[in-house]
Design a protein around this motif. Structure first.
Motif, mmCIF file in Angstrom:
data_model
loop_
_atom_site.group_PDB
_atom_site.id
_atom_site.type_symbol
_atom_site.label_atom_id
_atom_site.label_comp_id
_atom_site.label_asym_id
_atom_site.label_seq_id
_atom_site.Cartn_x
_atom_site.Cartn_y
_atom_site.Cartn_z
ATOM 1 N N GLY A 103 -2.409 -0.723 -6.112
ATOM 2 C CA GLY A 103 -3.426 -0.130 -6.971
ATOM 3 C C GLY A 103 -3.956 1.175 -6.443
ATOM 4 N N GLY A 104 -3.658 1.471 -5.177
ATOM 5 C CA GLY A 104 -4.137 2.698 -4.570
ATOM 6 C C GLY A 104 -3.361 3.919 -5.022
ATOM 7 N N GLN A 105 -4.026 5.058 -4.988
ATOM 8 C CA GLN A 105 -3.396 6.340 -5.300
ATOM 9 C C GLN A 105 -3.722 7.308 -4.169
ATOM 10 O OE1 GLN A 105 -4.122 7.711 -9.351
ATOM 11 N NE2 GLN A 105 -4.381 5.603 -10.057
ATOM 12 N N ARG A 106 -2.710 8.054 -3.762
ATOM 13 C CA ARG A 106 -2.857 8.899 -2.582
ATOM 14 C C ARG A 106 -2.092 10.200 -2.785
ATOM 15 N NH1 ARG A 106 -1.842 5.929 3.104
ATOM 16 N NH2 ARG A 106 -3.982 5.241 2.636
ATOM 17 N N THR A 107 -2.669 11.304 -2.329
ATOM 18 C CA THR A 107 -1.983 12.588 -2.324
ATOM 19 C C THR A 107 -1.530 12.892 -0.905
ATOM 20 O OG1 THR A 107 -3.238 13.460 -4.210
ATOM 21 C CG2 THR A 107 -2.203 15.060 -2.749
ATOM 22 N N LEU A 108 -0.256 13.226 -0.763
ATOM 23 C CA LEU A 108 0.343 13.507 0.534
ATOM 24 C C LEU A 108 0.762 14.970 0.603
ATOM 25 C CD1 LEU A 108 2.812 10.456 0.630
ATOM 26 C CD2 LEU A 108 0.419 10.488 1.370
ATOM 27 N N ILE A 109 0.401 15.638 1.659
ATOM 28 C CA ILE A 109 0.913 16.968 1.941
ATOM 29 C C ILE A 109 1.870 16.832 3.119
ATOM 30 C CG2 ILE A 109 0.346 19.296 2.723
ATOM 31 C CD1 ILE A 109 -2.232 19.107 1.162
ATOM 32 N N GLN A 147 -3.076 13.233 4.309
ATOM 33 C CA GLN A 147 -3.137 12.329 3.165
ATOM 34 C C GLN A 147 -4.580 12.173 2.713
ATOM 35 O OE1 GLN A 147 -1.285 8.939 5.183
ATOM 36 N NE2 GLN A 147 -3.258 7.888 5.268
ATOM 37 N N THR A 148 -4.748 12.071 1.385
ATOM 38 C CA THR A 148 -6.070 11.908 0.792
ATOM 39 C C THR A 148 -6.009 10.802 -0.240
ATOM 40 O OG1 THR A 148 -6.528 14.269 1.051
ATOM 41 C CG2 THR A 148 -7.938 13.033 -0.466
ATOM 42 N N ASP A 149 -6.840 9.783 -0.076
ATOM 43 C CA ASP A 149 -6.896 8.696 -1.049
ATOM 44 C C ASP A 149 -7.766 9.109 -2.227
ATOM 45 O OD1 ASP A 149 -5.336 6.535 0.141
ATOM 46 O OD2 ASP A 149 -6.869 6.524 1.705
ATOM 47 N N THR A 150 -7.172 9.092 -3.431
ATOM 48 C CA THR A 150 -7.932 9.387 -4.645
ATOM 49 C C THR A 150 -8.417 8.105 -5.303
ATOM 50 O OG1 THR A 150 -5.829 9.515 -5.847
ATOM 51 C CG2 THR A 150 -6.769 11.578 -5.059
ATOM 52 N N VAL A 151 -7.692 7.010 -5.086
ATOM 53 C CA VAL A 151 -8.122 5.673 -5.523
ATOM 54 C C VAL A 151 -7.768 4.710 -4.399
ATOM 55 C CG1 VAL A 151 -7.790 3.777 -7.162
ATOM 56 C CG2 VAL A 151 -7.760 6.147 -7.982
ATOM 57 N N LEU A 152 -8.738 3.913 -3.945
ATOM 58 C CA LEU A 152 -8.479 2.911 -2.923
ATOM 59 C C LEU A 152 -7.986 1.631 -3.585
ATOM 60 C CD1 LEU A 152 -11.527 3.367 -0.535
ATOM 61 C CD2 LEU A 152 -9.140 4.012 -0.095
ATOM 62 N N GLY A 153 -6.828 1.178 -3.188
ATOM 63 C CA GLY A 153 -6.300 -0.063 -3.750
ATOM 64 C C GLY A 153 -7.024 -1.284 -3.233
ATOM 65 N N THR A 154 -6.847 -2.387 -3.920
ATOM 66 C CA THR A 154 -7.501 -3.644 -3.531
ATOM 67 C C THR A 154 -6.489 -4.774 -3.365
ATOM 68 O OG1 THR A 154 -7.890 -4.190 -5.867
ATOM 69 C CG2 THR A 154 -9.661 -3.047 -4.685
ATOM 70 N N GLY A 155 -5.206 -4.468 -3.571
ATOM 71 C CA GLY A 155 -4.173 -5.495 -3.494
ATOM 72 C C GLY A 155 -3.552 -5.590 -2.111
ATOM 73 N N THR A 156 -2.334 -6.081 -2.065
ATOM 74 C CA THR A 156 -1.614 -6.301 -0.809
ATOM 75 C C THR A 156 -1.401 -4.992 -0.052
ATOM 76 O OG1 THR A 156 -0.443 -8.146 -1.851
ATOM 77 C CG2 THR A 156 0.495 -7.277 0.182
ATOM 78 N N LEU A 157 -1.564 -5.053 1.261
ATOM 79 C CA LEU A 157 -1.375 -3.903 2.132
ATOM 80 C C LEU A 157 0.107 -3.679 2.392
ATOM 81 C CD1 LEU A 157 -2.847 -1.848 4.152
ATOM 82 C CD2 LEU A 157 -2.412 -3.602 5.888
ATOM 83 N N ALA A 158 0.554 -2.442 2.302
ATOM 84 C CA ALA A 158 1.945 -2.084 2.592
ATOM 85 C C ALA A 158 2.108 -1.838 4.085
ATOM 86 C CB ALA A 158 2.344 -0.841 1.804
ATOM 87 N N SER A 159 2.876 -2.702 4.741
ATOM 88 C CA SER A 159 3.106 -2.582 6.179
ATOM 89 C C SER A 159 4.571 -2.262 6.457
ATOM 90 C CB SER A 159 2.739 -3.900 6.883
ATOM 91 O OG SER A 159 1.394 -4.253 6.647
ATOM 92 N N SER A 160 4.843 -1.796 7.644
ATOM 93 C CA SER A 160 6.204 -1.453 8.035
ATOM 94 C C SER A 160 7.146 -2.630 7.815
ATOM 95 C CB SER A 160 6.234 -1.037 9.506
ATOM 96 O OG SER A 160 7.536 -0.724 9.911
ATOM 97 N N THR A 161 8.289 -2.362 7.265
ATOM 98 C CA THR A 161 9.371 -3.301 6.886
ATOM 99 C C THR A 161 9.148 -3.966 5.540
ATOM 100 O OG1 THR A 161 8.652 -5.405 7.912
ATOM 101 C CG2 THR A 161 9.799 -3.803 9.341
#
Length: 259
Positions: free
Chosen positions: A104-110, A33-47
């Motif tokens: 707000g984050g953007q990420r590329t996943l392989i 995974q590569t972050d192209t934009v780092l978000g600044t909002g709420t963190l996505a956690s399991s569940t």
């Protein structure tokens, strides 16, 4: 509402155009995974329940960005793709890649085939194919919450009253209930406000969830109403599509006409 699960391809605006073609067996050796934009909002956690915008391609070992044939995108959809992190049936690589993002984050996943659709083939995804996802995290909220039923008229109509047995024609938007949002509107999961046609149903006919039926009854044409409902008057313990079980809901309704 679109689905993107481990048993088949995704929903949204499907396309095989854009990007070069790829060999069916192209498959990366590992997840990355590569972050192209780092978000600044709420963190996505399991569940957590999350909403994302995405595009994805078949993995191509020879392409500079590894993006081969474009498979699907929901960038122009009226609603994000919504799913619960850690739920069974999720595409494992997408689940893994979205966890830890911030709004707000953007990420590329392989994603290797073992974390995607594996040996299962579809019309657009050959067996054992790796995937590349561009993902933007738009929404994060906690698991289901249970509000009391209530209605608030934001505009009082002046036309015909919607009563049992009549056909109501409405525009609506549906949100997961969120106790922490100022207006209690969580993730937008469905809407027909951009459609050229209205949603029509018979009041008391049993064709819609109870809270929707109950909330529209008594409205007058031209009126706008916000309906808050517990899961017992919505989609119950089983949920529906991207709506988790035991979810409270909020609907905003505009009554267009009554027949």
């Amino acid at each position: 509402m679109s689905t993107l699960t481990a048993c088949g391809g995704g929903g949204g605006s499907s396309s095989s155009a854009g990007g070069s073609t790829t060999t069916p067996a192209d498959n990366p050796g590992s997840f990355s995974q590569t972050d192209t934009v780092l978000g600044t909002g709420t963190l996505a956690s399991s569940t957590d329940i999350v909403g994302i915008r995405y595009s994805y391609w078949l993995y191509s070992a020879s392409a500079a960005d590894h993006k081969g044939t474009k498979i699907d995108s929901n960038l122009t959809s009226a609603t994000p793709y919504v799913f619960t992190l850690g739920a069974s049936g999720n595409l494992k690589g997408l689940d893994q890649g979205v966890t830890g993002m911030k709004i707000g984050g953007q990420r590329t996943l392989i994603i290797p085939a073992s974390l995607a659709f594996g040996a299962t083939a579809s019309a657009s995804i050959p067996a054992n194919s790796g995937l590349v996802f561009d993902v933007q995290l738009t929404d994060v909220q906690a698991l289901a919450e249970a509000p009391a039923f209530g209605t608030v008229d934001t505009v009082v109509g002046t036309g015909t009253t919607a009563i049992a047995g009549s056909t109501a024609n409405v525009k609506y938007s549906a949100y997961l209930y969120s106790s922490v949002a100022a207006d209690h509107k969580g993730i937008l999961v469905d809407t027909n406000t951009t459609s050229t046609t209205n949603f029509s149903f018979v009041l008391g006919g049993g064709g819609v969830i109870k809270g929707f039926d109950q909330g529209v009854t008594g409205m007058k044409v031209g009126g706008k109403r916000t309906i808050t409902m517990p899961s017992t008057l919505a989609y119950g313990t089983s949920g529906s599509g991207s709506i988790p079980g035991n979810s409270g809901m909020i609907f905003t309704i505009e009554l267009i006409s009554v027949q």
